[in-house]
Scaffold this motif. Structure first.
Motif, PDB file in Angstrom:
ATOM      1  N   SER A  85       8.889  -9.941  -0.932  1.00 47.81           N
ATOM      2  CA  SER A  85       8.973 -10.283  -2.346  1.00 47.81           C
ATOM      3  C   SER A  85       7.607 -10.738  -2.834  1.00 47.81           C
ATOM      4  O   SER A  85       6.720 -11.069  -2.047  1.00 47.81           O
ATOM      5  CB  SER A  85      10.007 -11.388  -2.575  1.00 47.81           C
ATOM      6  OG  SER A  85       9.614 -12.562  -1.899  1.00 47.81           O
ATOM      7  N   GLY A  86       7.451 -10.751  -4.135  1.00 54.76           N
ATOM      8  CA  GLY A  86       6.205 -11.200  -4.751  1.00 54.76           C
ATOM      9  C   GLY A  86       6.462 -11.575  -6.191  1.00 54.76           C
ATOM     10  O   GLY A  86       7.489 -11.206  -6.765  1.00 54.76           O
ATOM     11  N   ASP A  87       5.540 -12.340  -6.754  1.00 53.08           N
ATOM     12  CA  ASP A  87       5.715 -12.721  -8.155  1.00 53.08           C
ATOM     13  C   ASP A  87       4.364 -12.959  -8.810  1.00 53.08           C
ATOM     14  O   ASP A  87       3.344 -13.064  -8.140  1.00 53.08           O
ATOM     15  CB  ASP A  87       6.610 -13.957  -8.292  1.00 53.08           C
ATOM     16  CG  ASP A  87       6.054 -15.165  -7.572  1.00 53.08           C
ATOM     17  OD1 ASP A  87       5.083 -15.763  -8.076  1.00 53.08           O
ATOM     18  OD2 ASP A  87       6.592 -15.515  -6.508  1.00 53.08           O
ATOM     19  N   GLU A  88       4.402 -13.023 -10.143  1.00 50.04           N
ATOM     20  CA  GLU A  88       3.213 -13.305 -10.937  1.00 50.04           C
ATOM     21  C   GLU A  88       3.605 -14.112 -12.162  1.00 50.04           C
ATOM     22  O   GLU A  88       4.715 -13.980 -12.680  1.00 50.04           O
ATOM     23  CB  GLU A  88       2.506 -12.023 -11.381  1.00 50.04           C
ATOM     24  CG  GLU A  88       3.309 -11.234 -12.396  1.00 50.04           C
ATOM     25  CD  GLU A  88       2.483 -10.220 -13.169  1.00 50.04           C
ATOM     26  OE1 GLU A  88       1.358 -10.519 -13.557  1.00 50.04           O
ATOM     27  OE2 GLU A  88       3.026  -9.127 -13.393  1.00 50.04           O
ATOM     28  N   VAL A  89       2.698 -14.962 -12.602  1.00 48.41           N
ATOM     29  CA  VAL A  89       2.842 -15.724 -13.840  1.00 48.41           C
ATOM     30  C   VAL A  89       1.501 -15.634 -14.548  1.00 48.41           C
ATOM     31  O   VAL A  89       0.453 -15.794 -13.915  1.00 48.41           O
ATOM     32  CB  VAL A  89       3.207 -17.198 -13.563  1.00 48.41           C
ATOM     33  CG1 VAL A  89       3.267 -17.991 -14.853  1.00 48.41           C
ATOM     34  CG2 VAL A  89       4.513 -17.297 -12.816  1.00 48.41           C
ATOM     35  N   SER A  90       1.531 -15.366 -15.853  1.00 51.24           N
ATOM     36  CA  SER A  90       0.295 -15.139 -16.588  1.00 51.24           C
ATOM     37  C   SER A  90       0.373 -15.760 -17.974  1.00 51.24           C
ATOM     38  O   SER A  90       1.448 -15.839 -18.569  1.00 51.24           O
ATOM     39  CB  SER A  90       0.070 -13.625 -16.716  1.00 51.24           C
ATOM     40  OG  SER A  90      -1.136 -13.347 -17.351  1.00 51.24           O
TER      41      SER A  90
ATOM     42  N   ASP B 173       1.346 -14.101  -6.275  1.00 50.17           N
ATOM     43  CA  ASP B 173       1.808 -14.513  -4.954  1.00 50.17           C
ATOM     44  C   ASP B 173       2.392 -13.301  -4.234  1.00 50.17           C
ATOM     45  O   ASP B 173       3.437 -12.787  -4.631  1.00 50.17           O
ATOM     46  CB  ASP B 173       2.860 -15.613  -5.081  1.00 50.17           C
ATOM     47  CG  ASP B 173       3.322 -16.154  -3.744  1.00 50.17           C
ATOM     48  OD1 ASP B 173       2.525 -16.148  -2.774  1.00 50.17           O
ATOM     49  OD2 ASP B 173       4.485 -16.584  -3.657  1.00 50.17           O
ATOM     50  N   ASP B 174       1.704 -12.810  -3.205  1.00 52.81           N
ATOM     51  CA  ASP B 174       2.140 -11.642  -2.426  1.00 52.81           C
ATOM     52  C   ASP B 174       2.443 -10.446  -3.320  1.00 52.81           C
ATOM     53  O   ASP B 174       3.575  -9.962  -3.374  1.00 52.81           O
ATOM     54  CB  ASP B 174       3.365 -11.971  -1.568  1.00 52.81           C
ATOM     55  CG  ASP B 174       3.056 -12.975  -0.477  1.00 52.81           C
ATOM     56  OD1 ASP B 174       1.927 -12.946   0.049  1.00 52.81           O
ATOM     57  OD2 ASP B 174       3.933 -13.790  -0.153  1.00 52.81           O
ATOM     58  N   SER B 175       1.439  -9.942  -3.998  1.00 50.36           N
ATOM     59  CA  SER B 175       1.610  -8.830  -4.935  1.00 50.36           C
ATOM     60  C   SER B 175       2.319  -7.651  -4.269  1.00 50.36           C
ATOM     61  O   SER B 175       1.877  -7.159  -3.236  1.00 50.36           O
ATOM     62  CB  SER B 175       0.248  -8.362  -5.452  1.00 50.36           C
ATOM     63  OG  SER B 175       0.411  -7.231  -6.274  1.00 50.36           O
ATOM     64  N   PRO B 176       3.430  -7.178  -4.846  1.00 51.47           N
ATOM     65  CA  PRO B 176       4.122  -6.022  -4.287  1.00 51.47           C
ATOM     66  C   PRO B 176       3.529  -4.691  -4.758  1.00 51.47           C
ATOM     67  O   PRO B 176       3.926  -3.640  -4.300  1.00 51.47           O
ATOM     68  CB  PRO B 176       5.551  -6.180  -4.811  1.00 51.47           C
ATOM     69  CG  PRO B 176       5.365  -6.866  -6.118  1.00 51.47           C
ATOM     70  CD  PRO B 176       4.177  -7.777  -5.941  1.00 51.47           C
ATOM     71  N   ALA B 177       2.570  -4.747  -5.662  1.00 50.82           N
ATOM     72  CA  ALA B 177       2.014  -3.524  -6.260  1.00 50.82           C
ATOM     73  C   ALA B 177       0.507  -3.486  -6.091  1.00 50.82           C
ATOM     74  O   ALA B 177      -0.138  -4.499  -5.886  1.00 50.82           O
ATOM     75  CB  ALA B 177       2.363  -3.462  -7.739  1.00 50.82           C
ATOM     76  N   GLN B 178      -0.036  -2.287  -6.186  1.00 50.19           N
ATOM     77  CA  GLN B 178      -1.488  -2.116  -6.175  1.00 50.19           C
ATOM     78  C   GLN B 178      -1.864  -1.149  -7.283  1.00 50.19           C
ATOM     79  O   GLN B 178      -1.319  -0.057  -7.357  1.00 50.19           O
ATOM     80  CB  GLN B 178      -1.961  -1.573  -4.831  1.00 50.19           C
ATOM     81  CG  GLN B 178      -3.466  -1.403  -4.773  1.00 50.19           C
ATOM     82  CD  GLN B 178      -3.996  -1.372  -3.358  1.00 50.19           C
ATOM     83  OE1 GLN B 178      -3.488  -2.045  -2.482  1.00 50.19           O
ATOM     84  NE2 GLN B 178      -5.018  -0.577  -3.146  1.00 50.19           N
TER      85      GLN B 178
END
Length: 79
Positions: A23-28, A51-56
């Motif tokens: 899993s991964g998450d982002e806040v912006s 946090d642990d980006s699931p995408a590139q």
């Protein structure tokens, strides 16, 4: 939300991905400053905690599996 109508817009976003491989998450949070009071030219700035980006993607600056803080600024123009 516009804090100065048609000129300065504040924004926030978040996302979370959960799946079989982790899993991964982002806040912006950031702002859009519309130059000349028009949507055809704007300066954008945001700060993103990843946090642990699931995408590139080269477009977003995300690298799969990485964590950290990303500072971005962009100048957008439309003709």
């Amino acid at each position: 939300m516009f804090v100065i109508p048609q000129t300065l817009e504040l924004f926030a976003r978040g996302s979370q991905v959960n799946g079989e491989y982790g899993s991964g998450d982002e806040v912006s949070a950031g702002f859009n400053w519309y130059l000349f009071n028009k949507r055809s030219a704007r300066f954008t700035f945001d700060v993103t905690s990843i946090d642990d980006s699931p995408a590139q993607q080269s477009r977003t600056g995300y690298v799969a599996g990485e964590s950290g803080t990303l500072f971005r600024s962009q100048l957008w123009t439309f003709f």
